[in-house]
Design a protein around this motif. Structure first.
Motif, PDB file in Angstrom:
ATOM      1  N   THR A 111       1.158  -0.951  -0.354  1.00  0.00           N
ATOM      2  CA  THR A 111       0.273   0.486   0.017  1.00  0.00           C
ATOM      3  C   THR A 111       0.695   0.806   0.115  1.00  0.00           C
ATOM      4  OG1 THR A 111      -2.061  -0.669   1.051  1.00  0.00           O
ATOM      5  CG2 THR A 111      -1.420   1.456   1.316  1.00  0.00           C
ATOM      6  N   GLU A 112       0.288   2.369  -0.390  1.00  0.00           N
ATOM      7  CA  GLU A 112       1.338   3.072  -0.703  1.00  0.00           C
ATOM      8  C   GLU A 112      -0.022   4.820  -0.094  1.00  0.00           C
ATOM      9  OE1 GLU A 112       4.013   2.995  -4.566  1.00  0.00           O
ATOM     10  OE2 GLU A 112       2.899   3.945  -4.377  1.00  0.00           O
TER      11      GLU A 112
ATOM     12  N   ALA B  25       3.573   8.080  -3.458  1.00  0.00           N
ATOM     13  CA  ALA B  25       4.106   7.224  -3.790  1.00  0.00           C
ATOM     14  C   ALA B  25       4.707   6.514  -2.304  1.00  0.00           C
ATOM     15  CB  ALA B  25       5.243   6.405  -4.814  1.00  0.00           C
ATOM     16  N   ALA B  26       4.497   7.423  -1.163  1.00  0.00           N
ATOM     17  CA  ALA B  26       5.359   6.794  -0.035  1.00  0.00           C
ATOM     18  C   ALA B  26       4.780   5.303   0.376  1.00  0.00           C
ATOM     19  CB  ALA B  26       5.360   7.258   0.755  1.00  0.00           C
TER      20      ALA B  26
ATOM     21  N   THR C 258       6.067   2.937  -7.121  1.00  0.00           N
ATOM     22  CA  THR C 258       6.992   2.958  -6.566  1.00  0.00           C
ATOM     23  C   THR C 258       7.995   1.530  -7.534  1.00  0.00           C
ATOM     24  OG1 THR C 258       6.711   2.949  -4.465  1.00  0.00           O
ATOM     25  CG2 THR C 258       8.542   1.790  -4.988  1.00  0.00           C
ATOM     26  N   THR C 259       9.481   2.269  -7.969  1.00  0.00           N
ATOM     27  CA  THR C 259       9.379   2.119  -9.282  1.00  0.00           C
ATOM     28  C   THR C 259      10.494   1.214  -8.341  1.00  0.00           C
ATOM     29  OG1 THR C 259      10.850   3.985  -9.596  1.00  0.00           O
ATOM     30  CG2 THR C 259       8.498   3.589 -10.873  1.00  0.00           C
TER      31      THR C 259
ATOM     32  N   SER D  53      10.814   6.029  -4.268  1.00  0.00           N
ATOM     33  CA  SER D  53       9.954   6.591  -4.498  1.00  0.00           C
ATOM     34  C   SER D  53       9.657   8.332  -4.899  1.00  0.00           C
ATOM     35  CB  SER D  53       9.396   6.913  -2.964  1.00  0.00           C
ATOM     36  OG  SER D  53       9.643   5.824  -2.359  1.00  0.00           O
ATOM     37  N   PRO D  54       8.947   7.835  -6.309  1.00  0.00           N
ATOM     38  CA  PRO D  54       8.913  10.154  -6.689  1.00  0.00           C
ATOM     39  C   PRO D  54       8.212  10.420  -5.961  1.00  0.00           C
ATOM     40  CG  PRO D  54       7.132   7.974  -8.201  1.00  0.00           C
ATOM     41  CD  PRO D  54       7.777   7.346  -7.228  1.00  0.00           C
ATOM     42  N   ASP D  55       7.264  10.438  -5.261  1.00  0.00           N
ATOM     43  CA  ASP D  55       7.266  11.877  -3.845  1.00  0.00           C
ATOM     44  C   ASP D  55       6.529  10.689  -3.143  1.00  0.00           C
ATOM     45  OD1 ASP D  55       4.424  10.715  -4.923  1.00  0.00           O
ATOM     46  OD2 ASP D  55       4.873  12.152  -6.675  1.00  0.00           O
TER      47      ASP D  55
END
Length: 617
Positions: free
Chosen positions: A159-160, A192-193, A172-173, A187-189
């Protein structure tokens, strides 16, 4: 199953204490010990007894009424208790592998004591550990002993902040770098955490992290899982590039430290990918095995089972709370704890309404194949075989001449099959109507969910449960003294569940006239009524099935599944049934009636309250 000796039964299931409930227990039409042995078997009962005894004999699990522990202390206790459970090896790994149901028994036993403890244990050993065992490969097996010894402690990070149930949209990538044979986790921002992750807040050292996997050239291969170290096991300080912390106090389950994590270009080795369903070669080529039809059916069943179970429990707890009147609202009786600790089940690990979309989507896809004239439906578990007769089922109508007839399993099963087929047809029509109006596929499914697809998924799961319940209680191995009670329970669940869909049954034309609905309601009421005295005379006519009802069996049925008093820890729920005596004792302990309120001490004993106030002016 062979009947145990009297000595074995006595040691596994000791007699319950005498008291007001004894008169109600005497009315039961069956022996509660025999039913417990049939349902669970000697091995499971021995396991439960050993777990409950271990908790009761250990000072770390002592109950402390009247003392509110701080959030930090609650979490510390939960962690220490989790460590103690693992250390005592209440269930060996070989036992888990040999009989997976033993794991469920252990979790249930821990949960009846404290669901925070059960969740913490579950998340570490089964969700985190089992994910590595099942989703990884031989290269990941080295972690399993460390998990069992708690050398590392785990969590499961899907979960984000902005993506929970919509797992496909997780942001998340994990980009693969062939030059170093590493994935770059990012995590781009903040949206996305990773968020709401149990065990991540304070205690987890490692996480199974789900991220979108990218190979060189920018191609995304979808969501995959990675084993990632987030803290130093010796210091519990975050690893470089990892921001990890606690999200704070919740409405319940506060023994669990739910947390968040963000990753800033964290490099992890290629072997960190849990590669059972997909892998990346050292050069950066993605490879994956072919996926089986059985997985889709299981996914549809699991996705619908969780909402049905959690909503049923939520409703049951609330009804119990109200049935206990004001006493049910006292915290000491723990119904509030049960409600608060069950409530998040409706949301975490997939929001219930979103999960039901997975089940309805599976059914819509099957109907599309059926209408296209494809080959026979593939149903490895047999749960959707009835859809082969889809058109014929839709032409059926309710036909039952009497209450006794409603007790036959064919009646609710036929009604449920019609209901699923009807809702399937209505759902397809609604989705197609939305698409013709210009809605996208996503919008069409969303706009069809509330009154059609949601009901379709729930009805399908209820049908599956009703069918399985019926098959279980009518199997040849059911001991004769237990058959009547179990069959009445099966009939009651089927009709009670079906009665919630009366409006749809009338709207679709399966029911007509007021008699159909009244017959279902009257059968439910008769099943719940007190039995007739003539059942004790051994009358065996089929119609007497109605007269041997469940009210007389209610207390004995509870005895079958109830945990020991120490575990339940509820004054009004004790096995002796001495409600008011137990409540009085608990209230005395809780309120400390002989003590003056601590804040009263600031007033001098020689002054009245008013005089004290005047002196302050």
């Amino acid at each position: 199953m062979a009947a145990p000796s009297e000595g074995d039964a006595a040691s596994l299931l000791p007699d319950l204490p005498g008291g007001p409930l004894q008169a109600y227990r005497a009315r039961a039409s069956f022996c509660w010990k025999e039913l417990a042995l049939f349902l669970e078997g000697e091995d499971m009962l021995r396991l439960k007894k050993s777990i409950f005894s271990a908790l009761e004999d250990d000072p770390l699990f002592a109950r402390s009424r009247g003392h509110e522990v701080s959030l930090e202390k609650h979490r510390e206790l939960t962690f220490l208790r989790c460590k103690r459970v693992l250390g005592r090896a209440l269930l060996r790994v070989e036992d888990m592998v040999r009989n997976p149901l033993s794991v469920l028994t252990l979790i249930t036993c821990l949960g009846t004591y404290d669901w925070s403890l059960a969740q913490k244990f579950l998340l570490h050993l089964l969700v985190f550990g089992f994910a590595i065992y099942k989703s990884g490969s031989e290269r990941h097996l080295e972690y399993l002993p460390k998990i069992l010894s708690m050398e590392i402690f785990g969590c499961f990070a899907v979960t984000e902040v902005s993506h929970g149930s919509n797992a496909k949209a997780i942001r998340t990538t994990a980009h693969y770098d062939p030059a170093t044979e590493e994935f770059i986790l990012h995590s781009p921002d903040f949206e996305a955490a990773k968020f709401w992750v149990g065990n991540m807040g304070k205690t987890a050292t490692h996480a199974v992290v789900f991220a979108q996997l990218y190979t060189p050239g920018g191609r995304c291969h979808g969501l995959h899982s990675f084993l990632v170290q987030i803290r130093n096991p010796k210091t519990l300080l975050p690893m470089p590039g990892v921001m990890v912390g606690d999200i704070g106090k919740k409405l319940g389950l506060n023994g669990i430290d739910n947390g968040f994590a963000m990753f800033h270009k964290v490099r992890i080795p290629r072997r960190a990918l849990l590669n059972q369903t997909g892998d990346v070669t050292p050069e950066g080529t993605y490879v994956t095995p072919f996926k089986a039809e059985l997985g889709r059916e299981i996914h549809a069943l699991v996705s619908g089972s969780k909402p049905l179970a959690s909503w049923t429990a939520q409703r049951g707890i609330q009804e119990c709370r109200e049935a206990c009147g004001g006493h049910g609202y006292l915290a000491v009786n723990r119904l509030g704890d049960l409600r608060n600790e069950n409530d998040p089940n409706c949301t975490y690990e997939g929001d219930n309404n979103v999960l039901l979309q997975q089940t309805s989507g599976y059914l819509l896809g099957l109907l599309e194949l059926r209408l296209q004239g494809s080959a026979r439906l593939e149903s490895p578990l047999g749960t959707v075989d009835f859809l082969e007769a889809y058109p014929d089922i839709l032409n059926q109508r309710f036909s039952c001449p009497s209450i006794a007839g409603c007790l036959e399993s064919s009646v609710p099963l036929a009604a449920y099959e019609w209901l699923v087929c009807y809702l399937l047809r209505e759902s397809v029509q609604k989705v197609n109507q939305e698409k013709r109006s210009g809605s996208s596929d996503f919008e069409a499914r969303n706009n069809s969910q509330v009154y059609r697809c949601r009901s379709l998924a729930l009805a399908f799961l209820e049908l599956t449960v009703v069918r399985r319940f019926h098959e279980y209680v009518h199997q040849p191995g059911v001991p004769p003294p237990l058959r009547a009670t179990l069959q009445r329970l099966s009939a009651l669940y089927a009709l009670w569940s079906l009665n919630q869909h009366t409006a749809l049954l009338y709207r679709g034309g399966y029911f007509s006239g007021e008699q159909a609905g009244k017959m279902i309601e009257n059968t439910i009421l008769d099943l719940c009524a007190q039995g007739s005295p003539w059942r004790f005379a051994g009358v065996a006519r089929h119609t007497d099935f109605v007269s041997q009802q469940l009210k007389d069996d209610a207390v004995a049925l509870v005895d079958v599944i109830a945990p020991p008093d120490f575990i339940l820890d509820s004054p009004i729920g004790r096995a002796d049934g001495k409600l008011y005596k137990n409540l009085w004792t608990a209230v005395l302990q809780e309120s400390k009636v002989l003590e003056r309120a601590s804040w009263w001490a600031e007033f001098p004993a020689s002054k009245t309250h008013v005089e004290s106030l005047k002196s302050r002016l």
